[in-house]
Design an enzyme around this catalytic site. Structure first.
Site, short mmCIF file in Angstrom:
data_model
loop_
_atom_site.label_atom_id
_atom_site.label_comp_id
_atom_site.label_asym_id
_atom_site.label_seq_id
_atom_site.Cartn_x
_atom_site.Cartn_y
_atom_site.Cartn_z
N GLU A 199 0.74 -0.92 -0.28
CA GLU A 199 0.10 -0.29 0.29
C GLU A 199 0.87 1.33 -0.31
OE1 GLU A 199 -2.38 0.53 3.88
OE2 GLU A 199 -3.33 1.93 3.08
N ASP A 278 -11.77 1.87 4.42
CA ASP A 278 -12.54 2.66 5.92
C ASP A 278 -13.66 3.48 4.55
OD1 ASP A 278 -10.79 1.44 7.46
OD2 ASP A 278 -10.27 2.04 6.06
N1 HPA Z 1 -4.24 -0.14 5.61
C1 HPA Z 1 -3.75 -0.31 6.66
N2 HPA Z 1 -4.39 -0.60 8.16
C2 HPA Z 1 -5.57 -0.15 8.04
C3 HPA Z 1 -6.08 0.26 6.32
C4 HPA Z 1 -5.48 0.02 5.60
O1 HPA Z 1 -5.52 0.74 4.34
N3 HPA Z 1 -7.14 0.48 6.84
C5 HPA Z 1 -7.89 0.59 7.88
N4 HPA Z 1 -6.53 0.12 8.64
ZN ZN Z 2 -7.11 -1.95 4.61
#
Ligand code: HPA
Ligand code: ZN
Length: 336
Positions: A199, A278
């Site tokens: 990510e 989220d």
């Molecule tokens: N990345 C990492 N941790 C998380 C995320 C995310 O997109 N959403 C909720 N916790």
């Molecule tokens: Zn996530």
């Protein structure tokens, strides 16, 4: 039919959704009042204004603080039910939900309280809305291996309610290998394995999740394009990437939706699909994510259909259930 309506009516699965990340400001206030928790915001508008993030950590700080209003089984039920009703409106037929038990057990809320509330809402949604689901337990990667082992232990009495385990929270500095032994233990208990990787972290984190943890899906994974050899492997093995477009732009992984690499990933033959991550924090549920990428990347109907098919193909549903949903997508494509 407009492409926008085509998206809305398309049957979809969602595979990357943090239930704590579906806590809307209205419910946040309602639960704060119910549980007599004081919030650092004057009203719903002030909360929304605070959702202006510069990276993953700036979001996580606010997300963990918001979770403090969740205290009773009823609270977890209400949170989950609100998401499921919203998902149903977006024509989501199947959803695989993450929950972060440590966010709650570290505040003195029993694991059992969390999971009973979530599970009951999932069961009710299957009965009342025909919306099927699976539940995935995420370990917080900024916490220790020992804490993850304790969480896995707490989950064992509820083994039949949890399909698999995942890994979330602050990625950079917390590589997958930190949890190699916990994932190995979970595998012996029959849990399916996924992990957030690539990510904000580099392609090395994706290699770590595949080789170190043996995961079958990568959550996000958009940084794979840094490494052509990795892209080739992901394509050859059809390893799903659960991509979250609005999350990626809100957390500045990509500056603008026009810069998102979803189409590049599709063109490379990767098994990608769209998810909301989220939604209460990132400005939209699943259809809003579809609309945003469709508009910015000029996706064709064929590509939209492929994304929807990939969502079911990548799920933890049984093979007959997957085929049923794929058939429904094909029927839908013929009708419209
Ligand atoms: N990345 C990492 N941790 C998380 C995320 C995310 O997109 N959403 C909720 N916790
Ligand atoms: Zn996530």
């Amino acid at each position: 039919m407009m492409d926008k309506d085509f998206i809305s009516g398309l049957p979809k699965a969602e595979l990357h959704l943090h239930i704590e990340g579906s806590l809307e400001p209205e419910l946040l206030f309602k639960l704060a009042e119910r549980n007599q928790v004081s919030l650092p915001y004057a009203n719903v508008e002030a909360v929304r204004a605070a959702y202006d993030f510069s990276n993953l950590q700036s979001f996580l700080d606010i997300y963990y603080a918001g979770a403090s209003v969740l205290q009773t089984e009823q609270d977890f039920y209400d949170l989950t039910w609100a998401y499921l009703e919203r998902a149903h409106q977006d024509n989501i037929r199947h959803t695989e939900i993450f929950f972060d038990p440590q966010t709650h057990t570290d505040r003195g809320i029993a694991f059992e309280v969390v999971i009973r509330g979530i599970h009951q809402a999932l069961a009710d949604a299957e009965q009342q809305l025909g919306l099927t689901s699976r539940l995935i337990l995420c370990f917080l990667r900024h916490l220790s291996e020992e804490a993850a082992f304790a969480t896995l232990q707490a989950a064992l009495p509820f083994r039949s309610w949890i399909v698999g385990i995942g890994l979330d929270s602050s990625e950079v500095g917390n590589p997958p290998e930190k949890f190699k032994r916990v994932f190995a233990k979970a595998e012996t208990k029959g849990f399916r394995k996924v992990a957030h990787a690539g990510e904000e972290g580099s392609a090395d984190y994706i290699w770590g999740a595949l080789d170190g943890l043996g995961v079958e899906r990568i959550d996000h994974g958009v940084q794979c394009v840094q490494d052509p050899e990795l892209v080739q492997l992901l394509a050859a093995r059809q390893i799903p990437l659960t991509v979250c477009p609005l999350s990626n732009t809100k957390l500045c992984v990509f500056d603008r939706m026009e810069d998102h690499n979803l189409k590049q990933l599709l063109d490379a033959g990767l098994r990608v699909m769209i998810n909301s991550d989220d939604p209460a924090y990132f400005g939209g549920y699943l259809n809003a994510n579809f609309h945003a990428v469709w508009q910015a990347l000029k996706l064709s109907r064929e590509e939209l259909l492929q994304l929807a098919k990939n969502s079911f193909l990548s799920s933890f549903l049984s093979e007959p259930a997957k085929l049923k949903h794929l058939h429904e997508i094909e029927q839908y494509a013929r009708q419209v």
